[in-house]
Design a protein around this motif. Structure first.
Motif, PDB file in Angstrom:
ATOM      1  N   LEU A  22       0.823  -1.212   0.000  1.00  0.00           N
ATOM      2  CA  LEU A  22       0.000   0.000   0.000  1.00  0.00           C
ATOM      3  C   LEU A  22       0.857   1.261   0.000  1.00  0.00           C
ATOM      4  O   LEU A  22       1.955   1.293   0.576  1.00  0.00           O
ATOM      5  CB  LEU A  22      -0.916   0.013   1.223  1.00  0.00           C
ATOM      6  N   ASP A  25      -0.412   6.923   1.834  1.00  0.00           N
ATOM      7  CA  ASP A  25      -1.729   7.507   2.136  1.00  0.00           C
ATOM      8  C   ASP A  25      -2.860   6.502   2.022  1.00  0.00           C
ATOM      9  O   ASP A  25      -4.029   6.828   2.255  1.00  0.00           O
ATOM     10  CB  ASP A  25      -2.003   8.713   1.231  1.00  0.00           C
ATOM     11  N   GLY A  26      -2.540   5.262   1.671  1.00  0.00           N
ATOM     12  CA  GLY A  26      -3.532   4.199   1.621  1.00  0.00           C
ATOM     13  C   GLY A  26      -4.463   4.229   0.431  1.00  0.00           C
ATOM     14  O   GLY A  26      -5.409   3.446   0.373  1.00  0.00           O
ATOM     15  N   SER A  27      -4.203   5.092  -0.544  1.00  0.00           N
ATOM     16  CA  SER A  27      -5.127   5.219  -1.674  1.00  0.00           C
ATOM     17  C   SER A  27      -4.797   4.283  -2.830  1.00  0.00           C
ATOM     18  O   SER A  27      -5.658   3.947  -3.631  1.00  0.00           O
ATOM     19  CB  SER A  27      -5.119   6.658  -2.193  1.00  0.00           C
ATOM     20  N   VAL A  52      -7.259   1.505  -4.479  1.00  0.00           N
ATOM     21  CA  VAL A  52      -7.854   0.511  -3.589  1.00  0.00           C
ATOM     22  C   VAL A  52      -9.324   0.255  -3.887  1.00  0.00           C
ATOM     23  O   VAL A  52      -9.888  -0.724  -3.394  1.00  0.00           O
ATOM     24  CB  VAL A  52      -7.682   0.923  -2.107  1.00  0.00           C
ATOM     25  N   ASP A 356      -3.258  -1.049   5.734  1.00  0.00           N
ATOM     26  CA  ASP A 356      -3.149   0.374   6.061  1.00  0.00           C
ATOM     27  C   ASP A 356      -3.178   0.492   7.583  1.00  0.00           C
ATOM     28  O   ASP A 356      -4.191   0.160   8.215  1.00  0.00           O
ATOM     29  CB  ASP A 356      -4.313   1.145   5.440  1.00  0.00           C
ATOM     30  N   THR A 359      -6.295   2.860   8.858  1.00  0.00           N
ATOM     31  CA  THR A 359      -7.708   2.533   8.613  1.00  0.00           C
ATOM     32  C   THR A 359      -8.041   1.067   8.828  1.00  0.00           C
ATOM     33  O   THR A 359      -9.210   0.700   8.851  1.00  0.00           O
ATOM     34  CB  THR A 359      -8.087   2.912   7.178  1.00  0.00           C
ATOM     35  N   LYS A 361      -7.703  -1.136   6.701  1.00  0.00           N
ATOM     36  CA  LYS A 361      -8.106  -1.699   5.420  1.00  0.00           C
ATOM     37  C   LYS A 361      -6.898  -2.374   4.787  1.00  0.00           C
ATOM     38  O   LYS A 361      -5.768  -1.925   4.964  1.00  0.00           O
ATOM     39  CB  LYS A 361      -8.676  -0.620   4.510  1.00  0.00           C
ATOM     40  N   SER A 377      -9.681  -6.060  -1.899  1.00  0.00           N
ATOM     41  CA  SER A 377      -9.669  -5.021  -0.879  1.00  0.00           C
ATOM     42  C   SER A 377     -10.575  -5.482   0.261  1.00  0.00           C
ATOM     43  O   SER A 377     -11.722  -5.883   0.027  1.00  0.00           O
ATOM     44  CB  SER A 377     -10.175  -3.704  -1.459  1.00  0.00           C
TER      45      SER A 377
END
Length: 661
Positions: A22, A25-27, A52, A356, A359, A361, A377
């Motif tokens: 990841l 920023d986890g995006s 994601v 992440d 979050t 996730k 995801s």
């Protein structure tokens, strides 16, 4: 649309996706997609980037190359990865705004396992060096032509199935400073170091190494903290086991480890450990939990998956990790207090994990018997899941894959044995089918709810496939996995035969007059043992097998300690016992037509094991055939030459067609 069963050659069409990472920023996330060049019979691996949500998936590297070990810079503006595009594995970097990849290292023997420093200015990595070499020696420096010289061996450990005969090189750690290109060597000497992670303040690194006086005999691995500035080492473990995967908590207060203290030698369950940095105390968090930490599922499709270890959450109060249990691998959450909760645990094989830390996730790689593997995801707080990649969907549209139905039965002594049965392609009620019993290697591994190309090609040919986890397998607790040691060919054999009997008595579509058996490594041992102790099987295929423990002791790269660990005996003091447990001691009893498959460069179970068996059978004029695979080691079925992997499956299928119909 008319569908067909899968064939061995379909391996060329299947792609694998693995090792998701990841972005900060986890995006977005990076992953590696591997495909096979059908013309060159070679693997190509490339970097892909996806969001994601799964709306945008794009390929970032191209060509006839093997790219891997990708990771984001802490600011998310660069991607670091390894590539063999220069001829050997070196570190490369891509700008996320676009542009060509830049080569960062030119190490003489390549560079591996790159790890960003917390501030993104330095990179920790591994490389191989001889005693007289320096990390700054360049790959362009050509060695002078050398005359052939005899190889002088003084150590008991002098070869490896992974690399062949060992030279004087060792794996060492170095740090690359990006601003200057300067490389600093951190370790030296006659030991192999494995990089862990940077401390959050960037002043230390974790690593693992065996620094004992006699590593060939000690066979342990310790975790250390090294000061980057002074090179001073602080030891975390006690040289009484095998430990690795040290990951630092974000606040720097803890280091999570995975390992064990060898209570049952190689059959010991791996556990989760927590090192309190301030108190300098090491605690086992899963001492009372009877499961295997990590992914030990065995198959023939996914290879080279990264073990993520413990992935910390941002609050430093817990972490996520993989575990193996009851034929599945899943994701668990663990707290620093030792509480463990399932976060993702279904009838499937989770072979990749990225989380992440803010979050919770995750991106996970998932495979099932009817799904070779894709990335999903997952919200680990509530289980919400969404498929992101669909790499094999188009090809599999025209393919019918066999489902695996779980079975459980009792061994004669009351132990529960677990496994699966797969019906053949075009199954018709009321019809009987030839049936093949599959036995996995290890033996400390685990058949699982994962895709198996060999199994699917056999069911497509019209065979029932039965595969089980006899005692000695992982996934069923410490007592179960240890039960095979000192008893190879004993109750493990009874478990395999009970599985065969259960299938015959329970499923009316199993033809008891047309039974076959096959397996590789330990599974090859069990195949040899079975046909030398029963004539119930009408055909057998033994793969990369063990036939003689006496010679295995001295010729295998692990024989000198594996025989002692597993057989509880050695060549010097227990000759009679080793011979008693050797299938070749009963070769005169073999009547079953036996196909022998073996790699020429298998140093784990050397080819002489197959040669002895073949000659002994031929001298008795028994029905047998010997197939030798050139340039192939013990990993042939999983990561070997693609053409030879296909040839192997076709030889297996052809033998069963000849003798089972």
């Amino acid at each position: 649309m008319t569908k067909r069963g899968i064939v061995a050659e379909d391996l060329y069409e299947l792609k694998s996706v693995k090792n998701p990472v990841l972005s900060p920023d986890g995006s977005r996330f990076i992953f590696i997609e591997t495909e096979i060049d059908k013309e060159k019979h070679e693997y190509n691996s490339h970097l892909f980037v996806a969001d994601v949500e799964g709306k945008h998936v794009s390929q970032w590297t191209f060509g006839d190359v093997k790219d891997g070990s990708a990771s984001w810079s802490p600011d998310g503006k660069s991607i670091l990865f390894t590539s063999n595009r220069s001829g050997k594995s070196q570190l490369h970097m891509l700008n996320t705004d676009g542009g060509e990849a830049k080569q960062l290292t030119y190490c003489k023997h390549g560079a591996r396992n790159p790890i960003w420093s917390p501030d993104g200015t330095k990179i920790l990595f591994e490389t191989s060096l001889s005693p007289e070499e320096n990390v700054t020696d360049k790959e362009e420096q050509k060695e002078k032509d050398k005359l052939l010289e005899p190889m002088v061996v003084e150590r008991v450990r002098y070869k490896s199935d992974a690399v062949g005969f060992l030279d004087d090189k060792n794996q060492h750690l170095a740090i690359l400073t990006l601003a200057t290109g300067e490389i600093e060597q951190l370790t030296e000497g006659d030991r192999d170091y494995t990089a862990g992670f940077w401390s959050p303040d960037g002043e230390k690194i974790s690593l693992s190494v065996d620094l004992s006086d006699e590593p060939d005999y000690n066979l342990t691995n310790d975790v250390y903290i090294m000061s980057v500035k002074t090179k001073e080492l602080t030891k975390l473990t006690k040289s009484n086991g095998s430990f690795g995967n040290p990951t630092w908590s974000p606040d720097g207060g803890y280091i999570a480890l995975i390992g064990h203290e060898k209570e049952y030698e190689g059959a010991t369950l791996s556990k989760l450990w927590l090192y309190n940095v301030q108190l300098a105390e090491l605690t086992c968090l899963t001492a009372e939990w009877d499961v295997q930490i990590g992914d030990v599922a065995i198959g023939d499709f996914h290879s080279g998956n990264t073990n993520p270890g413990a992935i910390w959450t941002s609050d430093s109060k817990g972490f996520y990790f993989l575990m193996s249990d009851l034929g599945n691998t899943g994701v668990y959450y663990g707290s620093v207090e030792g509480e463990m909760y399932p976060a993702l645990l279904e009838n499937q094989h989770v072979y990749g994990l990225a989380v992440d830390p803010n979050t919770h996730k995750a991106i996970v790689g998932i495979s099932t018997p009817t799904h070779p593997g894709d990335l999903f995801s997952v919200d680990l707080t509530n289980g919400d899941i969404k498929q992101i990649t669909f790499v094999n969907d188009e090809f599999l549209t025209g393919i019918e894959l066999a489902k695996a139905e779980a079975i459980t039965f009792k061994a004669p002594d009351g132990w529960d044995i677990h496994g699966w049965i797969m019906k053949p392609f075009g199954f018709v009620e009321g019809k009987k089918y030839p049936t093949i019993i599959e036995v996995h290697g290890g033996p400390h591994a685990m058949y699982a709810n994962t895709y198996f190309h060999e199994f699917q090609t056999l069911t497509a040919q019209g065979y029932v496939v039965v595969f089980t986890n006899p005692r000695g397998s992982h996934g069923y607790g410490q007592t179960f996995v240890d039960a095979v040691r000192g008893d190879y060919g004993g109750k493990d054999y009874i478990d395999v035969m009970t599985a065969t009997e259960y299938a015959v008595k329970t499923f009316d579509f199993v033809d008891e007059t047309k039974l076959g058996i096959t397996g590789g490594s330990y599974g090859g041992f069990m195949t040899n043992w079975a046909v030398s102790h029963t004539n119930i099987f009408k055909a057998a295929v033994t793969q990369r097998s063990i036939s003689n423990w006496l010679s295995f002791y001295g010729v295998s790269d692990i024989g000198y300690f594996f025989t002692d660990w597993e057989m509880k005996g050695d060549l010097i003091n227990n000759t009679e016992k080793l011979w008693k447990h050797s299938p070749i001691a009963y070769v005169d009893k073999i009547e079953t037509p036996l196909l022998i498959l073996h790699g020429e460069k298998d140093y784990r179970c050397p080819i002489e094991q197959a040669e002895q068996l073949f000659v002994a059978l031929k001298m008795q004029k028994k029905p047998t055939k010997f197939v030798r695979f050139p340039e192939s080691n013990h990993e042939l079925s999983r990561s070997g030459n693609p053409k030879l992997r296909i040839d192997r499956i076709n030889h297996i299928k052809g033998w069963f067609v000849e003798y089972l119909g």
